[in-house]
Design a protein around this motif. Structure first.
Motif, short mmCIF file in Angstrom:
data_model
loop_
_atom_site.label_atom_id
_atom_site.label_comp_id
_atom_site.label_asym_id
_atom_site.label_seq_id
_atom_site.Cartn_x
_atom_site.Cartn_y
_atom_site.Cartn_z
N MET A 1 -30.12 0.51 0.75
CA MET A 1 -30.27 1.12 -0.54
C MET A 1 -29.78 0.14 -1.59
O MET A 1 -28.78 -0.51 -1.41
CB MET A 1 -29.47 2.42 -0.57
N VAL A 2 -30.52 0.07 -2.69
CA VAL A 2 -30.12 -0.70 -3.86
C VAL A 2 -30.28 0.22 -5.05
O VAL A 2 -31.32 0.86 -5.21
CB VAL A 2 -30.98 -1.97 -4.06
N ASN A 3 -29.27 0.30 -5.89
CA ASN A 3 -29.34 1.14 -7.08
C ASN A 3 -29.98 0.33 -8.20
O ASN A 3 -29.47 -0.71 -8.59
CB ASN A 3 -27.94 1.59 -7.49
N ARG A 4 -31.09 0.82 -8.73
CA ARG A 4 -31.83 0.11 -9.76
C ARG A 4 -31.71 0.80 -11.11
O ARG A 4 -32.69 1.02 -11.80
CB ARG A 4 -33.29 -0.02 -9.37
N GLY A 5 -30.50 1.17 -11.50
CA GLY A 5 -30.28 1.65 -12.84
C GLY A 5 -29.99 3.13 -12.98
O GLY A 5 -29.92 3.64 -14.09
N HIS A 6 -29.84 3.84 -11.88
CA HIS A 6 -29.53 5.26 -11.97
C HIS A 6 -28.05 5.50 -11.66
O HIS A 6 -27.32 4.59 -11.30
CB HIS A 6 -30.42 6.07 -11.02
N VAL A 7 -27.65 6.74 -11.79
CA VAL A 7 -26.26 7.08 -11.50
C VAL A 7 -26.00 6.94 -10.00
O VAL A 7 -26.94 6.91 -9.20
CB VAL A 7 -25.93 8.51 -11.98
N THR A 8 -24.75 6.85 -9.64
CA THR A 8 -24.37 6.65 -8.24
C THR A 8 -24.78 7.86 -7.41
O THR A 8 -24.45 9.00 -7.75
CB THR A 8 -22.84 6.45 -8.14
N PRO A 9 -25.52 7.63 -6.31
CA PRO A 9 -25.88 8.75 -5.43
C PRO A 9 -24.63 9.37 -4.80
O PRO A 9 -23.56 8.75 -4.76
CB PRO A 9 -26.76 8.10 -4.35
N THR A 18 -19.15 12.69 -1.94
CA THR A 18 -18.57 11.36 -1.95
C THR A 18 -19.57 10.39 -2.57
O THR A 18 -20.74 10.37 -2.16
CB THR A 18 -18.27 10.89 -0.51
N PRO A 19 -19.16 9.59 -3.56
CA PRO A 19 -20.09 8.61 -4.14
C PRO A 19 -20.51 7.59 -3.07
O PRO A 19 -19.72 7.20 -2.22
CB PRO A 19 -19.26 7.92 -5.23
N VAL A 20 -21.77 7.18 -3.13
CA VAL A 20 -22.31 6.19 -2.20
C VAL A 20 -22.34 4.85 -2.93
O VAL A 20 -23.05 4.70 -3.93
CB VAL A 20 -23.74 6.57 -1.75
N HIS A 21 -21.55 3.93 -2.46
CA HIS A 21 -21.50 2.62 -3.11
C HIS A 21 -22.55 1.70 -2.51
O HIS A 21 -22.63 1.54 -1.29
CB HIS A 21 -20.10 2.01 -2.96
N CYS A 22 -23.38 1.15 -3.38
CA CYS A 22 -24.43 0.25 -2.95
C CYS A 22 -24.64 -0.78 -4.06
O CYS A 22 -24.20 -0.57 -5.19
CB CYS A 22 -25.72 1.01 -2.63
N PRO A 23 -25.31 -1.89 -3.76
CA PRO A 23 -25.52 -2.90 -4.79
C PRO A 23 -26.25 -2.31 -6.00
O PRO A 23 -27.15 -1.49 -5.85
CB PRO A 23 -26.39 -3.95 -4.10
N TYR A 24 -25.83 -2.74 -7.18
CA TYR A 24 -26.45 -2.28 -8.42
C TYR A 24 -27.17 -3.45 -9.06
O TYR A 24 -26.61 -4.54 -9.19
CB TYR A 24 -25.37 -1.75 -9.38
N VAL A 46 -26.91 2.78 4.32
CA VAL A 46 -26.18 4.00 4.00
C VAL A 46 -26.32 4.94 5.19
O VAL A 46 -27.39 5.49 5.43
CB VAL A 46 -26.73 4.66 2.72
N PRO A 47 -25.24 5.13 5.96
CA PRO A 47 -25.32 6.04 7.09
C PRO A 47 -25.55 7.47 6.61
O PRO A 47 -24.99 7.90 5.60
CB PRO A 47 -23.97 5.91 7.78
N LEU A 48 -26.40 8.18 7.30
CA LEU A 48 -26.69 9.58 6.97
C LEU A 48 -26.52 10.41 8.24
O LEU A 48 -27.49 10.73 8.92
CB LEU A 48 -28.09 9.71 6.39
N PRO A 49 -25.26 10.75 8.56
CA PRO A 49 -25.01 11.52 9.77
C PRO A 49 -25.64 12.92 9.68
O PRO A 49 -25.83 13.44 8.58
CB PRO A 49 -23.49 11.63 9.82
N PRO A 50 -25.95 13.51 10.82
CA PRO A 50 -26.45 14.89 10.80
C PRO A 50 -25.47 15.80 10.07
O PRO A 50 -24.25 15.62 10.14
CB PRO A 50 -26.54 15.26 12.29
N LEU A 113 -32.01 14.09 0.63
CA LEU A 113 -32.45 13.68 1.96
C LEU A 113 -31.41 14.09 2.99
O LEU A 113 -30.22 13.96 2.77
CB LEU A 113 -32.61 12.16 2.02
N THR A 114 -31.90 14.55 4.13
CA THR A 114 -31.00 14.89 5.22
C THR A 114 -31.66 14.47 6.53
O THR A 114 -32.85 14.20 6.59
CB THR A 114 -30.69 16.40 5.21
N ARG A 115 -30.86 14.41 7.57
CA ARG A 115 -31.34 14.08 8.92
C ARG A 115 -31.40 15.35 9.74
O ARG A 115 -30.51 16.18 9.68
CB ARG A 115 -30.35 13.16 9.58
#
Length: 116
Positions: A1-9, A18-24, A46-50, A113-115
């Motif tokens: 995941m790369v954040n391209r200008g939106h708020v932190t997922p 919990t905020p997801v930290h990824c490159p901005y 970005v891990p997305l556990p069940p 999104l969910t698993r």
């Protein structure tokens, strides 16, 4: 995941958000405004556990204001949902933001999104 200008997922679980930290990086189409020597970031895994949900949203959610000018309380509203399906989460937020802010001119995009 790369954040391209939106708020932190946010990564949602039974324990909260919990905020997801990824490159901005600069928003799409504005990359030429950055330094030419700047290397593009590698996407973050970005891990997305069940049982967890990744919530991505635009500033139309986080910057929505009520008649008094108070910002939409996203964290507080999320706690009222408990564990919800992505469909329920998106539907709830879309309706709740409009109820809170009334008519507003900003865009509103929500992706959950969910698993399975």
């Amino acid at each position: 995941m790369v954040n391209r200008g939106h708020v932190t997922p946010l990564l949602l679980s039974d324990h909260g958000a919990t905020p997801v930290h990824c490159p901005y990086e600069l928003p799409l189409g504005l990359g030429r405004l950055g330094r030419p020597s700047a290397r593009r970031s590698d996407p973050a895994a970005v891990p997305l556990p069940p049982g967890r949900t990744l919530l991505c949203y635009t500033d139309g959610v986080s910057e929505a204001r009520d008649a008094t000018g108070a910002f939409y309380p996203l964290a507080g509203r999320l706690t009222t949902l408990g564990t919800a399906t992505p469909e329920r989460l998106v539907s709830f937020l879309a309706h709740d933001v409009h109820e809170y802010a009334g008519l507003f001119a900003d865009d509103l995009a929500i992706l959950a999104l969910t698993r399975e």
